[in-house]
Write a protein that holds these residues in place. Structure first.
Motif, mmCIF file in Angstrom:
data_model
loop_
_atom_site.group_PDB
_atom_site.id
_atom_site.type_symbol
_atom_site.label_atom_id
_atom_site.label_comp_id
_atom_site.label_asym_id
_atom_site.label_seq_id
_atom_site.Cartn_x
_atom_site.Cartn_y
_atom_site.Cartn_z
ATOM 1 N N VAL A 59 0.879 -1.157 0.101
ATOM 2 C CA VAL A 59 0.098 0.047 -0.050
ATOM 3 C C VAL A 59 0.906 1.370 0.055
ATOM 4 C CG1 VAL A 59 -1.913 -1.129 1.080
ATOM 5 C CG2 VAL A 59 -0.227 -0.188 2.566
ATOM 6 N N SER A 60 2.127 1.196 0.084
ATOM 7 C CA SER A 60 2.980 2.224 0.358
ATOM 8 C C SER A 60 4.193 1.791 0.049
ATOM 9 C CB SER A 60 2.846 2.996 1.803
ATOM 10 O OG SER A 60 4.007 3.395 2.231
ATOM 11 N N VAL A 61 5.248 2.679 0.019
ATOM 12 C CA VAL A 61 6.721 2.247 -0.237
ATOM 13 C C VAL A 61 7.480 2.812 1.106
ATOM 14 C CG1 VAL A 61 6.669 2.009 -2.684
ATOM 15 C CG2 VAL A 61 7.131 4.282 -1.503
ATOM 16 N N ASP A 62 6.806 3.050 2.096
ATOM 17 C CA ASP A 62 7.504 3.402 3.337
ATOM 18 C C ASP A 62 8.059 2.255 4.039
ATOM 19 O OD1 ASP A 62 8.158 4.153 6.060
ATOM 20 O OD2 ASP A 62 6.248 5.308 6.288
ATOM 21 N N PRO A 63 9.290 1.997 3.999
ATOM 22 C CA PRO A 63 9.833 0.804 4.664
ATOM 23 C C PRO A 63 9.340 0.420 6.169
ATOM 24 C CG PRO A 63 11.539 2.679 4.285
ATOM 25 C CD PRO A 63 10.116 3.235 4.068
ATOM 26 N N LYS A 64 8.731 1.292 7.105
ATOM 27 C CA LYS A 64 8.090 0.995 8.268
ATOM 28 C C LYS A 64 6.689 0.145 8.185
ATOM 29 C CE LYS A 64 10.212 5.179 10.280
ATOM 30 N NZ LYS A 64 9.860 6.087 9.572
ATOM 31 N N GLY A 65 6.144 0.608 6.907
ATOM 32 C CA GLY A 65 4.839 -0.235 7.158
ATOM 33 C C GLY A 65 4.168 -0.342 5.458
ATOM 34 N N TRP A 66 5.017 -0.908 4.673
ATOM 35 C CA TRP A 66 4.610 -0.700 3.278
ATOM 36 C C TRP A 66 3.373 -1.893 2.872
ATOM 37 C CZ3 TRP A 66 5.121 -5.112 0.374
ATOM 38 C CH2 TRP A 66 5.839 -6.152 1.152
ATOM 39 N N ALA A 67 2.927 -2.767 3.942
ATOM 40 C CA ALA A 67 1.859 -3.829 3.296
ATOM 41 C C ALA A 67 0.912 -3.721 4.576
ATOM 42 C CB ALA A 67 2.672 -4.971 3.111
ATOM 43 N N LYS A 68 -0.205 -4.295 3.958
ATOM 44 C CA LYS A 68 -1.309 -4.512 4.948
ATOM 45 C C LYS A 68 -1.749 -5.830 4.617
ATOM 46 C CE LYS A 68 -5.034 -1.918 3.039
ATOM 47 N NZ LYS A 68 -6.406 -2.507 2.894
ATOM 48 N N PHE A 69 -2.427 -6.574 5.632
ATOM 49 C CA PHE A 69 -2.833 -7.954 5.454
ATOM 50 C C PHE A 69 -4.434 -7.772 5.581
ATOM 51 C CE2 PHE A 69 1.414 -8.914 6.668
ATOM 52 C CZ PHE A 69 1.634 -9.903 5.818
ATOM 53 N N ASP A 70 -5.048 -8.620 4.638
ATOM 54 C CA ASP A 70 -6.513 -8.736 4.768
ATOM 55 C C ASP A 70 -7.065 -9.771 3.860
ATOM 56 O OD1 ASP A 70 -8.908 -8.263 5.822
ATOM 57 O OD2 ASP A 70 -9.324 -6.259 5.015
ATOM 58 N N TYR A 71 -8.214 -10.248 4.143
ATOM 59 C CA TYR A 71 -8.895 -11.218 3.486
ATOM 60 C C TYR A 71 -8.936 -10.497 1.884
ATOM 61 C CZ TYR A 71 -9.386 -14.748 7.043
ATOM 62 O OH TYR A 71 -8.922 -15.570 7.947
ATOM 63 N N VAL A 72 -8.759 -11.044 0.744
ATOM 64 C CA VAL A 72 -9.010 -10.508 -0.346
ATOM 65 C C VAL A 72 -9.289 -11.843 -1.462
ATOM 66 C CG1 VAL A 72 -6.698 -10.274 -1.141
ATOM 67 C CG2 VAL A 72 -8.371 -8.972 -2.279
ATOM 68 N N LYS A 73 -10.315 -11.504 -2.474
ATOM 69 C CA LYS A 73 -10.353 -12.684 -3.540
ATOM 70 C C LYS A 73 -9.079 -12.059 -4.558
ATOM 71 C CE LYS A 73 -15.217 -13.552 -3.483
ATOM 72 N NZ LYS A 73 -16.609 -13.078 -4.169
ATOM 73 N N MET A 74 -8.494 -13.154 -5.023
ATOM 74 C CA MET A 74 -7.443 -12.766 -5.905
ATOM 75 C C MET A 74 -7.491 -11.995 -7.041
ATOM 76 S SD MET A 74 -4.879 -16.245 -5.634
ATOM 77 C CE MET A 74 -6.138 -17.359 -5.937
ATOM 78 N N PRO A 75 -8.599 -12.032 -7.804
ATOM 79 C CA PRO A 75 -9.049 -11.214 -9.172
ATOM 80 C C PRO A 75 -9.112 -9.844 -8.420
ATOM 81 C CG PRO A 75 -10.238 -13.389 -9.059
ATOM 82 C CD PRO A 75 -9.801 -13.229 -7.907
ATOM 83 N N GLU A 76 -9.523 -9.594 -7.032
ATOM 84 C CA GLU A 76 -9.632 -8.226 -6.864
ATOM 85 C C GLU A 76 -8.348 -7.826 -6.193
ATOM 86 O OE1 GLU A 76 -13.320 -8.684 -4.455
ATOM 87 O OE2 GLU A 76 -14.237 -9.447 -6.214
ATOM 88 N N TYR A 77 -7.131 -8.302 -6.220
ATOM 89 C CA TYR A 77 -6.257 -7.951 -5.642
ATOM 90 C C TYR A 77 -5.644 -6.696 -6.354
ATOM 91 C CZ TYR A 77 -1.426 -8.303 -3.673
ATOM 92 O OH TYR A 77 -0.152 -7.992 -3.189
ATOM 93 N N ARG A 78 -5.089 -5.537 -5.513
ATOM 94 C CA ARG A 78 -4.917 -4.456 -6.288
ATOM 95 C C ARG A 78 -3.422 -4.433 -6.610
ATOM 96 N NH1 ARG A 78 -8.187 0.477 -4.409
ATOM 97 N NH2 ARG A 78 -8.222 0.596 -6.450
ATOM 98 N N TRP A 79 -3.101 -4.778 -7.971
ATOM 99 C CA TRP A 79 -2.089 -4.927 -8.360
ATOM 100 C C TRP A 79 -1.530 -3.509 -8.799
ATOM 101 C CZ3 TRP A 79 -5.315 -8.771 -9.957
ATOM 102 C CH2 TRP A 79 -4.861 -9.998 -9.607
ATOM 103 N N GLY A 80 -0.560 -3.063 -8.110
ATOM 104 C CA GLY A 80 -0.415 -1.463 -8.099
ATOM 105 C C GLY A 80 1.053 -1.374 -8.806
ATOM 106 N N VAL A 81 1.358 0.008 -8.910
ATOM 107 C CA VAL A 81 2.543 0.209 -9.563
ATOM 108 C C VAL A 81 3.394 1.265 -8.642
ATOM 109 C CG1 VAL A 81 3.870 1.696 -11.538
ATOM 110 C CG2 VAL A 81 1.686 0.404 -11.876
#
Lengths: 483, 552
Positions: A59-81
């Motif tokens: 969700v971010s490129v901040d080294p301290k907290g760049w990712a968040k965990f949650d349930y998601v259906k794979m096709p709805e995964y947010r493939w970001g740039v």
């Protein structure tokens, strides 16, 4: 002002590259997106597509907290740039342009070279997802299934990252190449993936773990070298991809480790001390250590092939152009231009394995492969510690670099795992001692029965020490949709 | 390079090519042996080639015509995975002396022309099945085929990367065939020749770079089918059996190369060589059946093969012999008779092949970068195909009247029907048409003298020789000419002769050779390519070529 740390979700594609203001690229990506979704949907069996998977999303490129965990259906995964934050006033770290300001746009003279490197890197990302598409059906636990899907969606995101670069910086050619990435497909007769290892099957979970340990590690080395690129957007993209890649290595190393652990535990529980008592060990529903060694031999050597020819003009050109560096370029103590240096490279002279010094520029691949070999040895050492602790006498070994090679100087000679050159007849006769046979494969396959109950594991693999995101042992990592 | 480059080979010695015969279809596989380079210092990776690979290919093409006349379609393809052909070996080019590079390019061009023309001349159609990378000389190899099929696997491409990669030209016919044969639009050709990775798939068809693409899974099948169709549609007459091209009788010594009908004497002190051709020592075979039975021993074929080899030997192994002198010995009437058998039976497959072969040999003489002189002495037999040598030469000298103490038959020259269309030059003109380019009516006049043994005066009157000298002047004049010639700059000679030899219209062939000598050889000398910092020299080192940006 763009908020470069907090990803903008105001468009379809999470990104920190100001996509919503870059209408042209946004349009191109949105055009590409449906093809990508189709590719994904056709790939993985439908019930998994509809399942809720506990995934991390960048969700971010901040080294301290760049990712968040949650349930998601794979096709709805947010493939970001997502690009790692820009380093202010970054200089090109190597080659003939060393010390010049890093390029923010593609230099015309290197356009083709850059495009080719990005296409090759991009081609591997979906390739591995394709190779692994049926593994969900035989997952040894929900924990492992989740890890598989995590790796898959992140490889998918890495494809996005490469496609973004192609769309943004390489004009019409780039768009065509982006489309071709969805046309080629692993193992296809019509349009196979570009590199051999990505057209091999991943038929079982041990293969998957070996693949993520050995082959994804090649990916890591490639990303590390591209992260040095004088083309800054590529460098930033790869730096961020590396944060995700670390998890893939982790899945591989712990996966093999847990497989070994289950074997050791079963042997000890049944008083078997001889690791070569294969029949008895297999009867316990675990994979014997000699077979694990054979799988290691196979995946390690296929991965070595990915480094290409030891002496390579393309690699030399890319380094000198400042497009692709070496592993840990900054930490290497030399002039980073290599015009007068040499590097030892193996060669075959009169049927003997020799080492000769060649111009260092042309030996970039060899050097990266040497770094890879060192890097890959670490996990093997940790696996051996597990074995030693169990009291069973056995040691896993990386085979000699010349063993079972299709590319490079060793491709013309038959070499055994200890590095002895032999006749190819002799080699063919003995290859079953070193590489998995069909019977070995059948046996492993027989163990591949799904285990979909939360907190439970198939017989051949031990539970992990800690859960993902510190979840407890019985956490339901995948809420299966079993319609 | 003191090693003798031998242009003679046979299938038992091939290291780089394999052929599978399947009735009227021959599958020709390029499978270059990495370690099989002609010289030390480079590996022939990725089906890249050097002169040795091309010598074998030339032999394949030649034997296909003579030994396998049943073949109607030849499918050129790669036996290697993922690569069709990576082109001429760059390390070989980087390490080779300029003279070797030029001779290499010339020979490869001649070989390309020979299989390209095999359809028109012999009814053997070379088609090409491209799988994997097909770059530079690899695409030139393909371009000389008449039907190009490319697999559409999203990776395989055709490319001419010479300019961006090496700072030289795709000069083995590449540029010329792209525009003149494939008729690719010039701006698209410009794009194509500037991108290293080339063009793949359907775009390659749209641009005209290949004729067809097929999905990879259907490719092999489609190629087989296409080859069968083309063989079935061929109007080449069925021939049951060919003849064997038996090994040439040849002795190489310090001062001479001696064949059964050709003698090359090497005069290294004076930088010249003399090729003496002996006319037939027996009557012509009675008919084509008799000719076929004699096969490779028949004078017309034997002499052509020996002359061909002699020219190649001189070009590649005797680079300092700047002047080649042609002489003949024998009975001109017999030469006429031997040629006549073939001319009268030109619809016979073997007669046709031998005449076509003479055409190619004489073309090889035309593009040989040595001063050529024909010396017509008493006792000579310049008639029919041998008379062509007079007009291929830059000058000719003929003995006039009787010489004191010389009892050989008086020098004559004899024109035949063959001189009026059987052996055209690369510009599609006969040597007589080229010679009398400003007075075409003279060619008509000459026809009245067909079959007549013209003495020096007659030949001189008709403009067929440069000079006719008698006993008194002969020795001095010929000596002076040779000494003068030997004193000129060989570069200026090469340029002047190439300009003067090919008068009139351009054809694809003259463009290929002309562009090669003029442009490629210039570029091959320039520091931007071959200087210490040039692209060709630096290729493989990782460091780019450094260019002097001044346009010349």
């Amino acid at each position: 002002m763009l908020d470069l740390i907090n990803v903008s979700y105001d468009t379809q594609i999470p990104n920190n590259v100001g996509l919503s203001e870059d209408k042209k690229v946004l349009k191109a990506l949105e055009k590409w997106h449906p093809g990508y979704i189709n590719w994904w949907n056709d790939l993985i069996p439908q019930n998994f597509q509809d399942s809720m998977v506990y995934l991390r999303t960048a969700v971010s490129v901040d080294p301290k907290g760049w990712a968040k965990f949650d349930y998601v259906k794979m096709p709805e995964y947010r493939w970001g740039v997502l690009l790692a934050p820009a380093v202010e006033d970054r200089k090109i770290p190597m080659g003939e342009h060393k010390g010049e300001t890093a390029w923010q746009e593609v230099p015309g003279e290197y356009r083709n070279m850059l495009k080719r490197l990005i296409v090759i890197q991009g081609d591997t990302e979906p390739g591995s997802v394709e190779q692994q598409k049926f593994l969900g059906l035989t997952a040894p636990s929900l924990y492992d299934m989740r890890n598989l899907f995590q790796v898959n969606v992140e490889e998918g995101r890495h494809l996005w990252a490469m496609v973004y670069l192609l769309q943004k910086y390489f004009g019409r050619d780039g768009r065509e190449e982006a489309n071709e990435l969805l046309v080629r497909s692993s193992g296809s007769e019509d349009a196979p993936r570009m590199l051999g290892a990505f057209n091999e099957e991943t038929p079982d979970w041990l293969s998957f773990f070996m693949f993520t340990y050995f082959t994804d590690r090649d990916g890591k080395m490639q990303l590390e070298s591209l992260a040095q690129s004088g083309f800054d957007p590529l460098s930033r993209t790869c730096r961020f991809m590396l944060t995700e890649e670390a998890h893939h290595m982790f899945v591989g190393e712990t996966g093999v480790g847990r497989t070994i652990q289950a074997t050791l535990e079963a042997m000890n529980a049944n008083g078997i001390t001889d690791p070569y008592d294969v029949g008895k060990i297999r009867d316990l529903g675990v994979i014997d250590l000699p077979t694990i060694q054979k799988k290691l031999n196979l995946h390690y050597t296929l991965s070595l092939d990915l480094f290409g020819q030891e002496v390579s003009t393309n690699a030399a050109n890319a380094f000198n152009a400042g497009i692709k560096g070496r592993y840990m370029e900054q930490r290497i103590d030399d002039d980073h231009q290599l015009q007068n240096d040499t590097y030892p490279v193996t060669s075959i002279v009169d049927g003997q394995i020799k080492t000769e010094d060649v111009p260092a520029l042309t030996a970039i691949n060899m050097r990266l492969r040497d770094d890879y070999v060192r890097d890959a040895a670490g996990g093997v050492g940790r696996w051996n510690k597990l074995i030693a602790k169990s009291g069973i006498e056995f040691e896993l070994k990386l085979p000699h670099e010349g063993f079972h090679r299709q590319i490079g100087v060793f491709s013309t000679v038959a070499v055994d795992p200890d590095g002895a050159i032999m006749s190819s007849e002799e080699w063919m006769k003995r290859q079953d001692e070193w590489l998995p046979t069909k019977a070995d494969g059948d046996f492993i396959q027989s163990l591949m029965v799904p285990c979909y109950e939360a907190g439970k594991y198939a017989s051949w693999i031990a539970p992990p020490k800690v859960g993902i995101d510190n979840k407890p042992g019985d956490f339901e990592y995948v809420k299966l949709h079993m319609a | 390079m003191t090693k003798v480059i031998d242009f003679q080979t046979d299938p038992s010695k091939y290291r780089h090519w394999k052929i599978e015969y399947d009735g009227p279809v021959a599958n020709l596989f390029m499978d270059v042996d990495e370690k099989g380079g002609l010289f030390e210092g480079y590996d022939l990776k990725l089906n890249s080639y050097d002169l040795g690979v091309d010598i074998e290919l030339a032999d394949v093409v030649q034997r296909m015509r003579f030994e396998h006349p049943e073949v109607k379609v030849v499918v050129m393809q790669s036996a290697k995975d993922k690569v069709f052909c990576a082109g001429a070996n760059i390390r070989m080019l980087g390490g080779a002396a300029h003279g070797h590079k030029v001779n290499f390019c010339k020979f490869t061009n001649e070989t390309r022309n020979s299989y390209e023309a095999a359809l028109a001349e012999s009814g053997q159609n070379y088609i090409c099945a491209i799988k994997g990378a097909c770059a530079g000389g690899g695409y030139e190899l393909a371009l000389a085929c008449n039907h190009l099929m490319l697999t559409d696997d999203s990776t395989s491409s055709v490319a001419l990367p010479e300019v961006p990669l090496l700072a030289v030209l795709p000069g083995t016919g590449g540029l010329t065939r792209v525009t003149d044969k494939r008729k690719v639009r010039r701006d698209l050709a410009d794009v194509f020749c500037s991108v290293e990775e080339g063009v793949r798939g359907k775009r390659a068809v749209e641009w005209g770079l290949v004729d067809e693409v097929f999905p990879n899974s259907k490719f092999d099948e489609a190629v087989v089918e296409r080859a069968r169709e083309m063989a079935a549609a061929s109007d080449k007459a069925d021939v049951e059996k060919g003849i064997d091209l038996t090994p040439l009788e040849r002795r190489i010594s310090e001062g001479a190369v001696t064949y059964s009908t050709v003698e090359v004497s090497l005069n290294r002190d004076e930088n010249r060589a003399r090729i003496t051709i002996d006319g037939p020592d027996a009557d012509a075979p009675a008919d084509m059946a008799a000719f076929t039975k004699v096969g490779a021993d028949a004078w017309m074929l034997r002499c052509a093969r020996e002359l061909d080899d002699a020219i190649l030997h001189l070009r590649n192994n005797e680079k300092e012999l700047g002047l080649i002198e042609f002489q003949t010995r024998g009975d001109p009437a017999r030469v006429v008779a031997h040629e006549a058998l073939l001319l009268d039976n030109s619809d016979h497959w073997l007669a046709n092949e031998v005449l076509q072969y003479w055409k190619r040999v004489l073309k090889r003489v035309d593009v040989t970068s040595r001063s050529l002189v024909a010396i017509v002495e008493h006792g000579s037999c310049f008639a029919g195909p041998l008379a062509e040598l007079l007009w291929a030469a830059d000058r000719s000298y003929m003995m006039l009247e009787e010489f004191d103490g010389d009892n050989r038959p008086l020098a004559t020259l004899t024109m035949t029907d063959g001189n009026f269309g059987t052996y055209p030059m690369g510009n599609d003109l006969t040597r007589l048409e080229a010679r009398f380019y400003g007075t075409p009516e003279q060619v008509q006049t000459l026809k009245d003298s067909i079959g007549e043994a013209l003495d020096a005066e007659g030949a001189d009157d008709l403009g067929l020789v440069t000079y006719a000298y008698d006993d008194i002047d002969w020795e001095d004049e010929v000596r002076l000419f040779m000494e003068e010639r030997a004193s000129f700059s060989p570069d200026a000679m090469t340029g002047m002769e190439a300009n003067l030899r090919f008068v009139g219209p351009e054809t694809m062939e003259t463009r290929i050779f002309g562009r090669l000598t003029a442009w490629q050889n210039w570029i091959f000398q320039r520091p931007n390519a071959v200087g210490e910092d040039g692209a060709l020299q630096r290729y493989g080192s990782g460091v780019r070529g450094k260019y002097n940006m001044e346009r010349v």
